[in-house]
Design a protein around this motif. Structure first.
Motif, PDB file in Angstrom:
ATOM      1  N   MET A   1     -22.121 -24.570 -11.554  1.00 21.34           N
ATOM      2  CA  MET A   1     -21.678 -24.761 -10.174  1.00 21.34           C
ATOM      3  C   MET A   1     -22.637 -25.675  -9.415  1.00 21.34           C
ATOM      4  O   MET A   1     -23.862 -25.623  -9.620  1.00 21.34           O
ATOM      5  CB  MET A   1     -21.544 -23.412  -9.475  1.00 21.34           C
ATOM      6  CG  MET A   1     -20.469 -22.522 -10.089  1.00 21.34           C
ATOM      7  SD  MET A   1     -19.988 -21.118  -9.048  1.00 21.34           S
ATOM      8  CE  MET A   1     -21.483 -20.159  -9.041  1.00 21.34           C
TER       9      MET A   1
ATOM     10  N   SER B   1     -23.774 -25.669  -6.373  1.00 21.81           N
ATOM     11  CA  SER B   1     -24.806 -25.017  -5.553  1.00 21.81           C
ATOM     12  C   SER B   1     -26.034 -24.689  -6.384  1.00 21.81           C
ATOM     13  O   SER B   1     -27.169 -24.752  -5.901  1.00 21.81           O
ATOM     14  CB  SER B   1     -24.253 -23.741  -4.904  1.00 21.81           C
ATOM     15  OG  SER B   1     -23.315 -24.055  -3.899  1.00 21.81           O
TER      16      SER B   1
ATOM     17  N   VAL C   1     -16.286 -31.120  -7.217  1.00 20.32           N
ATOM     18  CA  VAL C   1     -16.642 -29.852  -6.592  1.00 20.32           C
ATOM     19  C   VAL C   1     -17.937 -30.022  -5.801  1.00 20.32           C
ATOM     20  O   VAL C   1     -18.949 -30.456  -6.350  1.00 20.32           O
ATOM     21  CB  VAL C   1     -16.855 -28.723  -7.636  1.00 20.32           C
ATOM     22  CG1 VAL C   1     -16.826 -27.365  -6.944  1.00 20.32           C
ATOM     23  CG2 VAL C   1     -15.838 -28.793  -8.756  1.00 20.32           C
TER      24      VAL C   1
ATOM     25  N   LYS D   1     -22.648 -25.568  -1.761  1.00 18.18           N
ATOM     26  CA  LYS D   1     -22.799 -25.051  -0.396  1.00 18.18           C
ATOM     27  C   LYS D   1     -23.444 -26.079   0.525  1.00 18.18           C
ATOM     28  O   LYS D   1     -23.153 -26.119   1.726  1.00 18.18           O
ATOM     29  CB  LYS D   1     -23.637 -23.768  -0.415  1.00 18.18           C
ATOM     30  CG  LYS D   1     -22.950 -22.577  -1.064  1.00 18.18           C
ATOM     31  CD  LYS D   1     -23.812 -21.344  -0.987  1.00 18.18           C
ATOM     32  CE  LYS D   1     -23.092 -20.111  -1.531  1.00 18.18           C
ATOM     33  NZ  LYS D   1     -22.822 -20.209  -2.969  1.00 18.18           N
TER      34      LYS D   1
ATOM     35  N   ILE E   1     -11.731 -29.581  -5.879  1.00 12.60           N
ATOM     36  CA  ILE E   1     -11.670 -28.123  -5.993  1.00 12.60           C
ATOM     37  C   ILE E   1     -12.465 -27.520  -4.841  1.00 12.60           C
ATOM     38  O   ILE E   1     -13.661 -27.760  -4.708  1.00 12.60           O
ATOM     39  CB  ILE E   1     -12.237 -27.667  -7.353  1.00 12.60           C
ATOM     40  CG1 ILE E   1     -11.401 -28.293  -8.477  1.00 12.60           C
ATOM     41  CG2 ILE E   1     -12.247 -26.147  -7.460  1.00 12.60           C
ATOM     42  CD1 ILE E   1     -11.985 -28.087  -9.855  1.00 12.60           C
ATOM     43  N   SER E   2     -11.801 -26.748  -4.005  1.00 12.97           N
ATOM     44  CA  SER E   2     -12.408 -26.265  -2.766  1.00 12.97           C
ATOM     45  C   SER E   2     -13.347 -25.082  -2.973  1.00 12.97           C
ATOM     46  O   SER E   2     -14.221 -24.828  -2.143  1.00 12.97           O
ATOM     47  CB  SER E   2     -11.314 -25.876  -1.763  1.00 12.97           C
ATOM     48  OG  SER E   2     -10.493 -24.856  -2.303  1.00 12.97           O
ATOM     49  N   THR E   3     -13.172 -24.359  -4.077  1.00 15.37           N
ATOM     50  CA  THR E   3     -13.959 -23.149  -4.311  1.00 15.37           C
ATOM     51  C   THR E   3     -14.772 -23.277  -5.591  1.00 15.37           C
ATOM     52  O   THR E   3     -14.210 -23.547  -6.654  1.00 15.37           O
ATOM     53  CB  THR E   3     -13.037 -21.922  -4.412  1.00 15.37           C
ATOM     54  OG1 THR E   3     -12.261 -21.817  -3.216  1.00 15.37           O
ATOM     55  CG2 THR E   3     -13.849 -20.651  -4.599  1.00 15.37           C
ATOM     56  N   GLU E   4     -16.059 -23.071  -5.500  1.00 18.31           N
ATOM     57  CA  GLU E   4     -16.920 -23.119  -6.685  1.00 18.31           C
ATOM     58  C   GLU E   4     -16.598 -21.958  -7.627  1.00 18.31           C
ATOM     59  O   GLU E   4     -16.423 -20.823  -7.189  1.00 18.31           O
ATOM     60  CB  GLU E   4     -18.386 -22.995  -6.283  1.00 18.31           C
ATOM     61  CG  GLU E   4     -18.989 -24.197  -5.624  1.00 18.31           C
ATOM     62  CD  GLU E   4     -20.484 -23.989  -5.411  1.00 18.31           C
ATOM     63  OE1 GLU E   4     -21.266 -24.372  -6.294  1.00 18.31           O
ATOM     64  OE2 GLU E   4     -20.855 -23.427  -4.360  1.00 18.31           O
ATOM     65  N   ILE E   5     -16.561 -22.274  -8.911  1.00 19.69           N
ATOM     66  CA  ILE E   5     -16.368 -21.246  -9.923  1.00 19.69           C
ATOM     67  C   ILE E   5     -16.868 -21.814 -11.249  1.00 19.69           C
ATOM     68  O   ILE E   5     -16.748 -23.018 -11.508  1.00 19.69           O
ATOM     69  CB  ILE E   5     -14.875 -20.833 -10.021  1.00 19.69           C
ATOM     70  CG1 ILE E   5     -14.716 -19.600 -10.918  1.00 19.69           C
ATOM     71  CG2 ILE E   5     -14.004 -21.979 -10.500  1.00 19.69           C
ATOM     72  CD1 ILE E   5     -13.309 -19.000 -10.872  1.00 19.69           C
TER      73      ILE E   5
ATOM     74  N   HIS F   1     -15.024 -24.537 -13.469  1.00 21.74           N
ATOM     75  CA  HIS F   1     -14.078 -25.280 -12.622  1.00 21.74           C
ATOM     76  C   HIS F   1     -12.639 -24.811 -12.908  1.00 21.74           C
ATOM     77  O   HIS F   1     -12.415 -23.609 -13.000  1.00 21.74           O
ATOM     78  CB  HIS F   1     -14.273 -26.779 -12.795  1.00 21.74           C
ATOM     79  CG  HIS F   1     -15.717 -27.182 -12.890  1.00 21.74           C
ATOM     80  ND1 HIS F   1     -16.680 -26.698 -12.023  1.00 21.74           N
ATOM     81  CD2 HIS F   1     -16.377 -27.987 -13.769  1.00 21.74           C
ATOM     82  CE1 HIS F   1     -17.865 -27.200 -12.351  1.00 21.74           C
ATOM     83  NE2 HIS F   1     -17.711 -27.983 -13.407  1.00 21.74           N
TER      84      HIS F   1
END
Length: 320
Positions: free
Chosen positions: A122, A124, A154, A157, A181-185, A188
């Motif tokens: 990720m 962040s 991606v 934060k 992609i709006s949300t980190e995971i 991906h």
């Protein structure tokens, strides 16, 4: 900063993915500086570009595009100093990537964008040790990068929304399909989907249900043909007839409770590893990896031409 301010590109790491990026950037008329500390990295890099160039030319190159616009610079600080975009392709290990990205961040000019090709980490996490984390983003491509258009973008934060926007515009300008992609995971989106199929395939081999060749055939001549155009959701939408997904879910929704899939990966025993390795070697017997790569590249060029023909104007906003 905007997309047009990206003129100079540096690729850090010249393995399969790094060299794929080099091919993509060169094809679109950019000057590229590459760097890699490995012994004989430059020779291997240039051999890889020479090998890929016929497919790149067949796919289409920009005016002025040339392999001669590639420079190798062994010193990392010098290589990234003037770059507007730095594409990092170090091994997929968190410690190595975090350390390298922090180094790149310390050497690069303040306005440069730093993009990591990580397939699973990720942003962040990756930007945590950087003095300017706001310009670090994940830009995850797919092999071969010089032909496959998807790139997953991606932000972490601390990533600036402006950096995400500029990156999206830039990758689109080099004929890619950027998926923001709006949300980190972890993993991906695309790799998580591929991983689910890969785990189930390993179970099928491990349980003696099917060979590697049979599993490949099951995808190639079945869902793979449809997925190339529609993906899993639209494929099942059509399976529902005139009522589409509404009928499909009513008809087949209860089957989701059946234990058809395992998803948790099997233990990668020596026996399972040998079954998979032997299966793949039997499938490709008599054909070199180089020959198979050329066949793959020719197929991908023609397949994308078909995709443009039958899905004109397809984009990543879900609109046909």
């Amino acid at each position: 900063m905007d997309n047009h301010s990206i003129k100079k590109i540096t690729v850090v790491g010249t393995g399969v993915i790094g060299n794929g990026w080099i091919g993509r950037f060169l094809a679109n008329g950019y000057d590229v500086v590459a760097t890699d500390p490995a012994e004989n990295a430059e020779a291997r890099m240039r051999a890889a570009i020479d090998k890929a160039w016929p497919a790149i030319e067949k796919h289409g190159i920009a005016p002025g595009a040339s392999k001669d616009r590639l420079t190798f610079e062994p010193d990392l600080a010098t290589a990234v100093a003037d770059a507007d975009l730095i594409q990092e392709n170090a091994p997929e290990r968190e410690g190595i990537k975090r350390s390298l990205l922090a180094e790149i961040d310390s050497f690069a000019k303040p306005e440069a964008i730093i993009a990591s090709s990580t397939s699973g980490l990720m942003p962040s996490t990756l930007q945590a040790d950087c003095a300017r984390p706001e310009r670090v983003i994940v830009a995850h491509p797919f092999n071969p990068v010089y032909l496959v258009p998807l790139v997953e973008l991606v932000g972490g934060k601390a990533t600036s929304p402006e950096v995400v926007k500029v990156a999206e515009q830039f990758y689109h300008s080099i004929n890619m399909k950027p998926l923001v992609i709006s949300t980190e995971i972890e993993g991906h989106v695309a790799d998580r989907l591929m991983e689910a199929i890969w785990r189930e395939a390993l179970h099928l081999v491990n349980d003696g249900v099917a060979t590697t060749e049979e599993i490949d055939a099951a995808i190639i001549y079945g869902p793979g043909l449809r997925w190339a155009l529609m993906g899993p959701f639209l494929t099942l939408h059509l399976a529902g007839g005139e009522q589409g997904m509404r009928h499909m879910l009513a008809q087949f929704g209860p089957a989701l409770k059946l234990p058809w899939t395992k998803l948790v990966a099997p233990e990668l025993t020596e026996e399972l590893s040998e079954s998979v390795i032997n299966g793949c070697e039997q499938q490709t017997e008599g054909h070199s990896i180089s020959e198979l790569e050329q066949r793959r590249d020719d197929f991908l060029v023609e397949l994308q031409e078909l995709l443009e023909k039958y899905w004109p104007g397809a984009n990543l906003n879900g609109k046909i």
